[in-house]
Motif scaffolding. Structure first.
Motif, PDB file in Angstrom:
ATOM      1  N   LEU A  50      40.899  42.039  -9.297  1.00 47.41           N
ATOM      2  CA  LEU A  50      42.336  42.270  -9.364  1.00 47.41           C
ATOM      3  C   LEU A  50      42.670  43.325 -10.416  1.00 47.41           C
ATOM      4  N   ASN A  51      42.013  43.246 -11.573  1.00 47.73           N
ATOM      5  CA  ASN A  51      42.249  44.251 -12.621  1.00 47.73           C
ATOM      6  C   ASN A  51      41.845  45.645 -12.155  1.00 47.73           C
ATOM      7  N   GLU A  52      40.713  45.749 -11.489  1.00 55.46           N
ATOM      8  CA  GLU A  52      40.267  47.051 -10.983  1.00 55.46           C
ATOM      9  C   GLU A  52      41.257  47.602  -9.959  1.00 55.46           C
ATOM     10  N   ASP A  53      41.720  46.744  -9.055  1.00 49.87           N
ATOM     11  CA  ASP A  53      42.660  47.190  -8.030  1.00 49.87           C
ATOM     12  C   ASP A  53      43.990  47.617  -8.642  1.00 49.87           C
ATOM     13  N   MET A  54      44.469  46.857  -9.626  1.00 47.30           N
ATOM     14  CA  MET A  54      45.732  47.214 -10.275  1.00 47.30           C
ATOM     15  C   MET A  54      45.590  48.520 -11.045  1.00 47.30           C
ATOM     16  N   ASN A  55      44.469  48.719 -11.721  1.00 44.98           N
ATOM     17  CA  ASN A  55      44.242  49.986 -12.444  1.00 44.98           C
ATOM     18  C   ASN A  55      44.208  51.151 -11.473  1.00 44.98           C
ATOM     19  N   THR A  56      43.570  50.967 -10.333  1.00 48.31           N
ATOM     20  CA  THR A  56      43.508  52.028  -9.328  1.00 48.31           C
ATOM     21  C   THR A  56      44.906  52.383  -8.830  1.00 48.31           C
ATOM     22  N   MET A  57      45.702  51.361  -8.575  1.00 47.00           N
ATOM     23  CA  MET A  57      47.064  51.611  -8.084  1.00 47.00           C
ATOM     24  C   MET A  57      47.925  52.264  -9.167  1.00 47.00           C
ATOM     25  N   LEU A  58      47.768  51.834 -10.420  1.00 46.55           N
ATOM     26  CA  LEU A  58      48.556  52.444 -11.499  1.00 46.55           C
ATOM     27  C   LEU A  58      48.171  53.900 -11.719  1.00 46.55           C
ATOM     28  N   ALA A  60      46.939  55.910  -9.458  1.00 46.19           N
ATOM     29  CA  ALA A  60      47.454  56.664  -8.306  1.00 46.19           C
ATOM     30  C   ALA A  60      48.957  56.883  -8.441  1.00 46.19           C
ATOM     31  N   THR A  61      49.675  55.915  -8.963  1.00 47.47           N
ATOM     32  CA  THR A  61      51.125  56.054  -9.138  1.00 47.47           C
ATOM     33  C   THR A  61      51.439  57.088 -10.210  1.00 47.47           C
ATOM     34  N   GLU A  62      50.660  57.099 -11.292  1.00 49.70           N
ATOM     35  CA  GLU A  62      50.897  58.071 -12.374  1.00 49.70           C
ATOM     36  C   GLU A  62      50.562  59.494 -11.932  1.00 49.70           C
ATOM     37  N   GLN A  63      49.586  59.651 -11.055  1.00 51.20           N
ATOM     38  CA  GLN A  63      49.186  60.991 -10.623  1.00 51.20           C
ATOM     39  C   GLN A  63      50.189  61.586  -9.642  1.00 51.20           C
ATOM     40  N   GLU A  64      50.765  60.775  -8.797  1.00 54.36           N
ATOM     41  CA  GLU A  64      51.728  61.255  -7.811  1.00 54.36           C
ATOM     42  C   GLU A  64      52.995  60.404  -7.906  1.00 54.36           C
ATOM     43  N   PRO A  65      53.874  60.682  -8.846  1.00 54.77           N
ATOM     44  CA  PRO A  65      55.039  59.814  -9.030  1.00 54.77           C
ATOM     45  C   PRO A  65      56.059  59.892  -7.903  1.00 54.77           C
ATOM     46  N   GLU A  66      56.133  61.000  -7.190  1.00 52.49           N
ATOM     47  CA  GLU A  66      57.149  61.132  -6.155  1.00 52.49           C
ATOM     48  C   GLU A  66      56.629  60.764  -4.778  1.00 52.49           C
ATOM     49  N   ALA A  67      55.335  60.671  -4.604  1.00 50.48           N
ATOM     50  CA  ALA A  67      54.768  60.346  -3.299  1.00 50.48           C
ATOM     51  C   ALA A  67      54.667  58.834  -3.144  1.00 50.48           C
ATOM     52  N   GLU A  68      54.707  58.398  -1.911  1.00 52.72           N
ATOM     53  CA  GLU A  68      54.554  56.967  -1.642  1.00 52.72           C
ATOM     54  C   GLU A  68      53.072  56.608  -1.747  1.00 52.72           C
ATOM     55  N   VAL A  69      52.784  55.546  -2.458  1.00 51.26           N
ATOM     56  CA  VAL A  69      51.402  55.157  -2.721  1.00 51.26           C
ATOM     57  C   VAL A  69      51.071  53.939  -1.880  1.00 51.26           C
ATOM     58  N   THR A  70      49.969  54.033  -1.148  1.00 55.52           N
ATOM     59  CA  THR A  70      49.459  52.879  -0.415  1.00 55.52           C
ATOM     60  C   THR A  70      48.003  52.686  -0.792  1.00 55.52           C
ATOM     61  N   ALA A  71      47.608  51.460  -0.872  1.00 54.11           N
ATOM     62  CA  ALA A  71      46.222  51.173  -1.247  1.00 54.11           C
ATOM     63  C   ALA A  71      45.603  50.253  -0.211  1.00 54.11           C
ATOM     64  N   ASN A  72      44.453  50.655   0.289  1.00 50.62           N
ATOM     65  CA  ASN A  72      43.681  49.810   1.195  1.00 50.62           C
ATOM     66  C   ASN A  72      42.397  49.422   0.455  1.00 50.62           C
ATOM     67  N   VAL A  73      42.293  48.156   0.140  1.00 51.26           N
ATOM     68  CA  VAL A  73      41.154  47.686  -0.620  1.00 51.26           C
ATOM     69  C   VAL A  73      40.356  46.728   0.232  1.00 51.26           C
ATOM     70  N   THR A  74      39.094  47.043   0.403  1.00 44.56           N
ATOM     71  CA  THR A  74      38.194  46.137   1.122  1.00 44.56           C
ATOM     72  C   THR A  74      36.980  45.887   0.255  1.00 44.56           C
ATOM     73  N   ARG A  75      36.593  44.634   0.175  1.00 42.46           N
ATOM     74  CA  ARG A  75      35.428  44.264  -0.630  1.00 42.46           C
ATOM     75  C   ARG A  75      34.545  43.371   0.210  1.00 42.46           C
ATOM     76  N   SER A  76      33.262  43.597   0.079  1.00 40.79           N
ATOM     77  CA  SER A  76      32.309  42.694   0.714  1.00 40.79           C
ATOM     78  C   SER A  76      31.217  42.401  -0.306  1.00 40.79           C
ATOM     79  N   GLU A  77      30.972  41.119  -0.519  1.00 49.32           N
ATOM     80  CA  GLU A  77      29.992  40.736  -1.523  1.00 49.32           C
ATOM     81  C   GLU A  77      29.048  39.738  -0.962  1.00 49.32           C
TER      82      GLU A  77
END
Length: 77
Positions: A50-58, A60-77
């Motif tokens: 969860l921390n890794e996913d939230m950091n990735t989304m944050l 991405a949001t900081e890099q493109e503040p005006e663009a819409e951000v979507t995240a597709n996260v898939t994990r297999s362990e």
């Protein structure tokens, strides 16, 4: 009238059932400890993911503040 063989068989069956009832007892303390340990490890992994996913989304949001951000996260362990 009850003969000696009948008394012997009844005594044998009584002993056999009490012994088998003792063998069925399961020590749940070790089982509970193992489940709790597995649960703790799983929860820690979920928190890290969860921390890794939230950091990735944050990021991405900081890099493109005006663009819409979507995240597709898939994990297999």
């Amino acid at each position: 009238m009850i003969n000696f063989k009948t008394v012997f068989v009844l005594a044998l069956l009584t002993t056999a059932t009490s012994v088998s009832a003792d063998e069925i007892a399961i020590d749940t303390v070790d089982l509970h400890a193992a489940i709790a340990a597995d649960l703790a490890v799983g929860m820690e992994m979920m928190q890290q993911n969860l921390n890794e996913d939230m950091n990735t989304m944050l990021i991405a949001t900081e890099q493109e503040p005006e663009a819409e951000v979507t995240a597709n996260v898939t994990r297999s362990e």
